[in-house]
Design a protein around this motif. Structure first.
Motif, mmCIF file in Angstrom:
data_model
loop_
_atom_site.group_PDB
_atom_site.id
_atom_site.type_symbol
_atom_site.label_atom_id
_atom_site.label_comp_id
_atom_site.label_asym_id
_atom_site.label_seq_id
_atom_site.Cartn_x
_atom_site.Cartn_y
_atom_site.Cartn_z
ATOM 1 N N GLN A 99 0.833 -1.208 0.000
ATOM 2 C CA GLN A 99 0.000 0.000 0.000
ATOM 3 C C GLN A 99 0.870 1.262 0.000
ATOM 4 O O GLN A 99 0.592 2.216 -0.736
ATOM 5 C CB GLN A 99 -0.921 -0.016 1.215
ATOM 6 C CG GLN A 99 -2.038 1.006 1.145
ATOM 7 C CD GLN A 99 -3.016 0.868 2.314
ATOM 8 O OE1 GLN A 99 -2.984 -0.088 3.078
ATOM 9 N NE2 GLN A 99 -3.881 1.850 2.446
ATOM 10 N N LEU A 100 1.944 1.259 0.792
ATOM 11 C CA LEU A 100 2.858 2.387 0.822
ATOM 12 C C LEU A 100 3.584 2.528 -0.520
ATOM 13 O O LEU A 100 3.718 3.625 -1.055
ATOM 14 C CB LEU A 100 3.864 2.242 1.971
ATOM 15 C CG LEU A 100 4.905 3.357 2.097
ATOM 16 C CD1 LEU A 100 4.256 4.732 2.214
ATOM 17 C CD2 LEU A 100 5.819 3.086 3.296
ATOM 18 N N LYS A 101 4.002 1.397 -1.078
ATOM 19 C CA LYS A 101 4.677 1.407 -2.392
ATOM 20 C C LYS A 101 3.777 2.008 -3.473
ATOM 21 O O LYS A 101 4.250 2.769 -4.304
ATOM 22 C CB LYS A 101 5.091 -0.008 -2.813
ATOM 23 C CG LYS A 101 6.392 -0.468 -2.212
ATOM 24 C CD LYS A 101 6.831 -1.785 -2.803
ATOM 25 C CE LYS A 101 7.423 -1.524 -4.174
ATOM 26 N NZ LYS A 101 8.469 -2.444 -4.572
ATOM 27 N N GLU A 102 2.493 1.638 -3.458
ATOM 28 C CA GLU A 102 1.543 2.169 -4.438
ATOM 29 C C GLU A 102 1.470 3.679 -4.363
ATOM 30 O O GLU A 102 1.473 4.362 -5.391
ATOM 31 C CB GLU A 102 0.153 1.561 -4.231
ATOM 32 C CG GLU A 102 0.031 0.134 -4.695
ATOM 33 C CD GLU A 102 -1.298 -0.509 -4.305
ATOM 34 O OE1 GLU A 102 -2.223 0.203 -3.841
ATOM 35 O OE2 GLU A 102 -1.404 -1.751 -4.458
ATOM 36 N N LYS A 103 1.412 4.223 -3.144
ATOM 37 C CA LYS A 103 1.353 5.685 -2.947
ATOM 38 C C LYS A 103 2.619 6.336 -3.485
ATOM 39 O O LYS A 103 2.558 7.340 -4.192
ATOM 40 C CB LYS A 103 1.196 6.036 -1.469
ATOM 41 C CG LYS A 103 -0.153 5.754 -0.901
ATOM 42 C CD LYS A 103 -1.113 6.890 -1.183
ATOM 43 C CE LYS A 103 -2.393 6.669 -0.388
ATOM 44 N NZ LYS A 103 -3.446 7.578 -0.810
ATOM 45 N N ILE A 104 3.771 5.759 -3.121
ATOM 46 C CA ILE A 104 5.052 6.335 -3.559
ATOM 47 C C ILE A 104 5.156 6.292 -5.087
ATOM 48 O O ILE A 104 5.478 7.306 -5.717
ATOM 49 C CB ILE A 104 6.231 5.595 -2.902
ATOM 50 C CG1 ILE A 104 6.257 5.876 -1.386
ATOM 51 C CG2 ILE A 104 7.561 5.995 -3.550
ATOM 52 C CD1 ILE A 104 7.179 4.980 -0.598
ATOM 53 N N GLU A 105 4.849 5.157 -5.658
ATOM 54 C CA GLU A 105 4.920 4.987 -7.124
ATOM 55 C C GLU A 105 4.014 5.990 -7.841
ATOM 56 O O GLU A 105 4.383 6.565 -8.865
ATOM 57 C CB GLU A 105 4.536 3.568 -7.530
ATOM 58 C CG GLU A 105 5.515 2.495 -7.095
ATOM 59 C CD GLU A 105 6.788 2.424 -7.924
ATOM 60 O OE1 GLU A 105 6.829 3.020 -9.016
ATOM 61 O OE2 GLU A 105 7.739 1.788 -7.445
ATOM 62 N N ALA A 106 2.821 6.200 -7.287
ATOM 63 C CA ALA A 106 1.863 7.124 -7.909
ATOM 64 C C ALA A 106 2.435 8.544 -7.961
ATOM 65 O O ALA A 106 2.220 9.268 -8.939
ATOM 66 C CB ALA A 106 0.553 7.120 -7.128
ATOM 67 N N HIS A 107 3.178 8.921 -6.929
ATOM 68 C CA HIS A 107 3.722 10.285 -6.894
ATOM 69 C C HIS A 107 5.084 10.418 -7.564
ATOM 70 O O HIS A 107 5.493 11.519 -7.921
ATOM 71 C CB HIS A 107 3.772 10.778 -5.440
ATOM 72 C CG HIS A 107 2.413 11.009 -4.862
ATOM 73 N ND1 HIS A 107 1.561 12.000 -5.296
ATOM 74 C CD2 HIS A 107 1.720 10.327 -3.914
ATOM 75 C CE1 HIS A 107 0.428 11.942 -4.636
ATOM 76 N NE2 HIS A 107 0.493 10.936 -3.780
ATOM 77 N N LEU A 108 5.769 9.311 -7.738
ATOM 78 C CA LEU A 108 7.037 9.358 -8.481
ATOM 79 C C LEU A 108 6.775 9.405 -9.979
ATOM 80 O O LEU A 108 7.632 9.821 -10.746
ATOM 81 C CB LEU A 108 7.912 8.147 -8.142
ATOM 82 C CG LEU A 108 8.635 8.204 -6.799
ATOM 83 C CD1 LEU A 108 9.364 6.884 -6.542
ATOM 84 C CD2 LEU A 108 9.614 9.363 -6.736
ATOM 85 N N GLY A 109 5.573 8.968 -10.378
ATOM 86 C CA GLY A 109 5.210 8.999 -11.802
ATOM 87 C C GLY A 109 5.868 7.867 -12.515
ATOM 88 O O GLY A 109 6.279 7.902 -13.624
#
Length: 109
Positions: A99-109
């Motif tokens: 879940q944390l990875k998904e958030k980070i990935e979404a904002h890293l583009g």
């Protein structure tokens, strides 16, 4: 602090978080918090996995109550993402790694 994780304080908040050009993850935690201890290894993994792309900090809410209050931290752990000094996302509670990875990935583009 683990490798790649910076200890956030009131003294370095402006420089390390608000002045950062990269995506910043801040783990708001406390020593007595059981769920915080569960999330800590995940946060440390993110620091290693995204080294050079994500800045990771841990802020002890007991030692830095002014910052915790400014961001209206009501429960810990709270994981907050910042870009260009602005809060852009957050997760509250002991969230799973994916879940944390998904958030980070979404904002890293």
């Amino acid at each position: 602090m683990a490798e790649g994780v910076i200890n956030a304080t009131a003294a370095n908040w402006s420089t390390e978080v608000l002045g950062a050009s990269e995506l910043v993850l801040v783990d708001f935690w406390a020593v007595w918090c059981g769920p915080c201890r569960m999330v800590a290894p995940i946060v440390e993994d993110m620091a290693k996995e995204y080294a050079g792309r994500l800045k990771v900090l841990k802020l002890n809410t007991d030692e830095n109550p002014d910052i915790a209050s400014k961001y209206k931290i009501m429960g810990i752990p709270t994981l907050m993402l910042f870009r260009n000094g602005e809060k852009i996302d957050q997760l509250v509670g002991a969230v799973p790694k994916h879940q944390l990875k998904e958030k980070i990935e979404a904002h890293l583009g």
